[in-house]
Design a protein around this motif. Structure first.
Motif, PDB file in Angstrom:
ATOM      1  N   MET A 171      43.972  -0.447 -19.280  1.00 46.63           N
ATOM      2  CA  MET A 171      42.731  -0.500 -19.677  1.00 46.63           C
ATOM      3  C   MET A 171      42.475   0.398 -20.695  1.00 46.63           C
ATOM      4  N   PRO A 172      41.242   0.661 -21.508  1.00 47.88           N
ATOM      5  CA  PRO A 172      41.347   1.479 -22.402  1.00 47.88           C
ATOM      6  C   PRO A 172      41.545   2.956 -22.375  1.00 47.88           C
ATOM      7  N   ASP A 173      41.212   3.334 -20.833  1.00 48.03           N
ATOM      8  CA  ASP A 173      41.248   4.793 -20.697  1.00 48.03           C
ATOM      9  C   ASP A 173      42.394   5.045 -19.502  1.00 48.03           C
ATOM     10  N   HIS A 174      43.060   4.146 -18.950  1.00 48.84           N
ATOM     11  CA  HIS A 174      44.098   4.362 -17.935  1.00 48.84           C
ATOM     12  C   HIS A 174      44.876   3.068 -17.683  1.00 48.84           C
ATOM     13  N   PHE A 175      45.750   3.101 -16.802  1.00 47.92           N
ATOM     14  CA  PHE A 175      46.762   2.072 -16.375  1.00 47.92           C
ATOM     15  C   PHE A 175      46.862   2.340 -14.959  1.00 47.92           C
ATOM     16  N   HIS A 176      47.298   0.934 -14.690  1.00 51.40           N
ATOM     17  CA  HIS A 176      48.095   0.724 -13.234  1.00 51.40           C
ATOM     18  C   HIS A 176      49.094  -0.062 -13.281  1.00 51.40           C
ATOM     19  N   LEU A 177      50.126   0.585 -12.675  1.00 49.53           N
ATOM     20  CA  LEU A 177      51.446  -0.250 -12.302  1.00 49.53           C
ATOM     21  C   LEU A 177      51.910  -0.394 -10.884  1.00 49.53           C
ATOM     22  N   LEU A 178      52.254  -1.477 -10.765  1.00 49.59           N
ATOM     23  CA  LEU A 178      52.732  -1.724  -8.991  1.00 49.59           C
ATOM     24  C   LEU A 178      54.259  -1.922  -9.118  1.00 49.59           C
ATOM     25  N   LEU A 179      54.777  -0.749  -8.618  1.00 48.95           N
ATOM     26  CA  LEU A 179      56.294  -0.688  -8.779  1.00 48.95           C
ATOM     27  C   LEU A 179      57.307  -0.972  -7.432  1.00 48.95           C
ATOM     28  N   HIS A 180      58.474  -1.257  -7.589  1.00 43.33           N
ATOM     29  CA  HIS A 180      59.415  -1.279  -6.461  1.00 43.33           C
ATOM     30  C   HIS A 180      60.553  -0.383  -6.645  1.00 43.33           C
ATOM     31  N   GLN A 181      60.653   0.648  -5.912  1.00 40.29           N
ATOM     32  CA  GLN A 181      61.916   1.637  -6.098  1.00 40.29           C
ATOM     33  C   GLN A 181      63.027   0.909  -5.553  1.00 40.29           C
ATOM     34  N   ILE A 182      63.993   0.692  -6.515  1.00 43.80           N
ATOM     35  CA  ILE A 182      65.396   0.299  -5.733  1.00 43.80           C
ATOM     36  C   ILE A 182      66.422   1.393  -5.624  1.00 43.80           C
ATOM     37  N   THR A 183      66.456   2.311  -6.408  1.00 41.81           N
ATOM     38  CA  THR A 183      67.382   3.453  -6.377  1.00 41.81           C
ATOM     39  C   THR A 183      66.591   4.776  -5.988  1.00 41.81           C
ATOM     40  N   PRO A 184      66.988   5.172  -4.940  1.00 40.22           N
ATOM     41  CA  PRO A 184      66.108   6.528  -4.633  1.00 40.22           C
ATOM     42  C   PRO A 184      66.195   7.577  -5.862  1.00 40.22           C
ATOM     43  N   GLY A 185      64.792   8.094  -5.795  1.00 40.94           N
ATOM     44  CA  GLY A 185      64.531   9.038  -7.048  1.00 40.94           C
ATOM     45  C   GLY A 185      64.249   8.528  -8.369  1.00 40.94           C
ATOM     46  N   ALA A 186      64.153   7.141  -8.748  1.00 37.49           N
ATOM     47  CA  ALA A 186      64.472   6.683  -9.830  1.00 37.49           C
ATOM     48  C   ALA A 186      62.899   6.594 -10.248  1.00 37.49           C
ATOM     49  N   LEU A 187      61.829   6.444  -9.547  1.00 33.30           N
ATOM     50  CA  LEU A 187      60.598   6.263  -9.589  1.00 33.30           C
ATOM     51  C   LEU A 187      60.217   7.416 -10.487  1.00 33.30           C
ATOM     52  N   GLU A 188      60.324   8.724  -9.984  1.00 31.72           N
ATOM     53  CA  GLU A 188      59.793   9.855 -10.688  1.00 31.72           C
ATOM     54  C   GLU A 188      60.265  10.131 -12.057  1.00 31.72           C
ATOM     55  N   LYS A 189      61.597   9.951 -12.189  1.00 31.64           N
ATOM     56  CA  LYS A 189      62.189   9.840 -13.678  1.00 31.64           C
ATOM     57  C   LYS A 189      61.562   8.845 -14.548  1.00 31.64           C
ATOM     58  N   PHE A 190      61.481   7.544 -14.005  1.00 38.27           N
ATOM     59  CA  PHE A 190      61.039   6.537 -14.822  1.00 38.27           C
ATOM     60  C   PHE A 190      59.460   6.901 -15.235  1.00 38.27           C
ATOM     61  N   MET A 191      58.722   7.511 -14.391  1.00 33.59           N
ATOM     62  CA  MET A 191      57.405   7.620 -14.744  1.00 33.59           C
ATOM     63  C   MET A 191      57.284   8.838 -15.619  1.00 33.59           C
ATOM     64  N   ARG A 192      58.027   9.963 -15.588  1.00 36.01           N
ATOM     65  CA  ARG A 192      58.029  11.076 -16.541  1.00 36.01           C
ATOM     66  C   ARG A 192      58.619  10.712 -17.753  1.00 36.01           C
ATOM     67  N   SER A 193      59.561   9.742 -18.038  1.00 37.24           N
ATOM     68  CA  SER A 193      60.003   9.387 -19.140  1.00 37.24           C
ATOM     69  C   SER A 193      58.927   8.552 -19.818  1.00 37.24           C
ATOM     70  N   LEU A 194      58.580   7.446 -19.071  1.00 42.05           N
ATOM     71  CA  LEU A 194      57.581   6.654 -19.797  1.00 42.05           C
ATOM     72  C   LEU A 194      56.265   7.236 -20.433  1.00 42.05           C
ATOM     73  N   SER A 195      55.759   8.232 -19.429  1.00 40.78           N
ATOM     74  CA  SER A 195      54.556   8.893 -19.753  1.00 40.78           C
ATOM     75  C   SER A 195      54.866   9.804 -20.945  1.00 40.78           C
ATOM     76  N   THR A 196      56.085  10.557 -21.002  1.00 37.44           N
ATOM     77  CA  THR A 196      56.204  11.350 -22.271  1.00 37.44           C
ATOM     78  C   THR A 196      56.426  10.664 -23.619  1.00 37.44           C
ATOM     79  N   ARG A 197      57.333   9.521 -23.385  1.00 41.94           N
ATOM     80  CA  ARG A 197      57.414   8.769 -24.715  1.00 41.94           C
ATOM     81  C   ARG A 197      56.257   8.053 -25.189  1.00 41.94           C
ATOM     82  N   TYR A 198      55.247   7.452 -24.402  1.00 42.86           N
ATOM     83  CA  TYR A 198      53.984   6.948 -24.836  1.00 42.86           C
ATOM     84  C   TYR A 198      53.282   8.170 -25.522  1.00 42.86           C
ATOM     85  N   ALA A 199      53.250   9.098 -24.790  1.00 40.77           N
ATOM     86  CA  ALA A 199      52.452  10.406 -25.370  1.00 40.77           C
ATOM     87  C   ALA A 199      52.933  10.563 -26.615  1.00 40.77           C
ATOM     88  N   MET A 200      54.050  10.682 -26.973  1.00 39.26           N
ATOM     89  CA  MET A 200      54.902  11.197 -28.021  1.00 39.26           C
ATOM     90  C   MET A 200      54.411  10.134 -29.330  1.00 39.26           C
TER      91      MET A 200
END
Length: 351
Positions: free
Chosen positions: A79-108
Motif C-alpha cells: 500500500m502507499p504507506d505500508h506493506f505486508h509480507l507473509l513469509l515462511h522461514q526455512i533456515t533458522p535466523g534467516a528471517l531477521e537478516k532478510f528483513m533487515r537487508s530488504l528494509s535497508t536496501r529499499y530505504a537507500m
C-alpha cells in the motif's frame, strides 16, 4: 514432524508518510524481493585475479546476499504507506537478516531517488507467527482485498511468479478458482474477525478501504507550525506567574497527573523486532582492469584527487551525490568515489 510456522510481517512509513509514490517504487521493492528469493546466478562465480593493496590473488567476486531456500514468500500486499509480507522461514535466523537487508536496501533506493535523508520506516518491523494453515487463507484474503500491488494474480492463476509460493494456501481452499470465489464473495464473520484481530497488525479499515494518507505530494512532510503551541505556552506561563509559586506547584502537579498516559495494552502474539541499525558499507569493485580508482575531495572528476582505492577495499557510507558515493576516511574526513566502482553491503553482511 514439527508444524510449519509462518510469519506475517508489517511495517509502515515514518509518521505514516508514503513509501511507495508510484509504480516505479512498487516495482523496485518487488525487484529486490525477486533478487533475494530467486536461485542466484552463478555465472560470475568463477575465480578471477584481484589486486588489493598491492597484493595479487585469485578469488570469487563479491556476490549479493541471497535467501533462496532459506525464506519463502507466500503472499504480499503493498500500500502507499505500508506493506505486508507473509513469509515462511526455512533456515533458522534467516528471517531477521532478510528483513533487515530488504528494509535497508529499499530505504537507500528511496532516499537516493527523492534526495532525502533519515529513516524511511516508522521503526523495526512487526511480526506475528501463524501456525494454523486455515489462518493463512483468511489472512491472504484480507491482504489481497486491499493491496495496490499484491500477489492476488498469482493465487488465481493470472500470473506465474516462481518466487511466490502460494501452494500451501491454495491447497487449503481447494484451488485457484475456489480461492477467487473465497476472496470475491467476502463476508466477514464474527469468527474470522476474531481470528484476524490477532494477526493483521493494523486497523482493518486502513487496508480494506484502500486508504491513501493525506500527505504532501513530496515524500517529506512539510514542517508543522509551532506558533499556536508557543502562544499557548506564553499565556499559560503568564497565568501561572500571577497565581504565585504555591498555585504553580499545585497546577503543575495536577497537569502532570492529567497528562500521564494510561498504559498501552499489549497485543497478544505481536513482537517488535529490536534490531540494531546496521552500518552501510561500500565495497570497491574494479572490472575494467585498472589497478585502482581515484578518491576525490568533491563529487566531480574535476575535483582534487586525495587518494586511491583498490579492488575489494571497504568504506563506510556517508552520502550519495550525483553518481558519487561519499565515503568515510581516516580522521573523520570524507572522500568521493564514482558509483561505477561501488557495491553496497552492510557491516559484516552482504546485502
Amino acid at each position: 514432524m514439527p508444524a510449519q510456522v509462518y510469519s506475517h510481517i508489517y511495517n509502515q512509513g515514518v509518521e505514516k508518510r508514503i513509501i511507495f509514490t508510484d509504480g516505479e517504487d512498487y516495482e523496485a521493492f518487488l525487484r529486490f524481493l525477486k533478487s533475494y528469493l530467486t536461485s542466484p546466478d552463478n555465472s560470475d562465480s568463477t575465480k578471477k585475479t584481484f589486486t588489493v593493496k598491492g597484493r595479487t590473488f585469485r578469488g570469487v567476486p563479491h556476490q549479493p546476499k541471497n535467501y533462496f531456500n532459506q525464506i519463502e514468500l507466500i503472499a504480499y500486499s503493498l500500500m502507499p504507506d505500508h506493506f505486508h509480507l507473509l513469509l515462511h522461514q526455512i533456515t533458522p535466523g534467516a528471517l531477521e537478516k532478510f528483513m533487515r537487508s530488504l528494509s535497508t536496501r529499499y530505504a537507500m533506493y528511496f532516499n537516493q531517488r527523492y534526495q532525502r535523508t533519515g529513516s524511511l520506516f516508522a521503526g523495526p518491523y512487526k511480526s506475528v507467527q501463524i501456525e494454523d494453515v486455515s489462518g493463512l487463507a483468511h489472512l491472504t484474503r484480507y491482504l489481497h482485498r486491499g493491496g495496490d500491488y499484491s500477489s492476488y494474480p498469482e493465487f488465481v492463476g493470472e500470473r506465474e511468479t516462481p518466487w511466490v509460493k502460494s501452494k500451501a494456501v491454495l491447497y487449503s481452499v481447494k484451488g485457484a478458482a475456489a480461492y477467487r470465489n473465497f476472496v470475491e464473495q467476502y463476508e466477514l464473520t464474527q469468527m474470522e474477525e476474531k481470528l484476524l484481530e490477532g494477526i493483521i497488525l493494523e486497523d482493518k479499515s486502513e487496508h480494506l478501504e484502500g486508504r491513501v494518507p493525506e500527505l504532501a505530494e513530496s515524500p517529506d512532510l512539510p514542517p508543522r507550525s509551532r506558533f499556536p503551541e508557543l502562544a499557548t505556552a506564553v499565556a499559560v506561563f503568564g497565568l501561572l506567574f500571577t497565581l504565585g509559586l504555591r498555585n504553580i506547584q499545585t497546577t503543575v502537579a495536577k497537569t502532570q497527573a492529567l497528562a500521564s498516559p494510561s498504559p498501552t495494552p499489549a497485543v497478544s502474539g505481536v513482537e517488535d523486532e529490536k534490531i540494531e541499525e546496521p552500518k552501510t558499507m561500500l565495497v570497491v569493485k574494479i572490472d575494467d582492469g585498472a589497478q585502482s580508482v581515484n578518491i576525490r575531495a568533491k563529487p566531480t572528476t574535476k575535483s582534487e584527487k586525495i587518494g586511491e582505492a583498490t579492488d575489494g577495499e571497504t568504506f563506510e557510507f556517508v552520502s550519495i551525490d550525483s553518481g558519487w558515493y561519499g565515503v568515510k576516511l581516516p580522521e573523520e574526513a570524507t572522500g568521493f568515489i564514482s558509483a561505477t566502482y561501488i557495491e553496497i553491503t552492510e557491516e559484516g553482511d552482504n546485502l
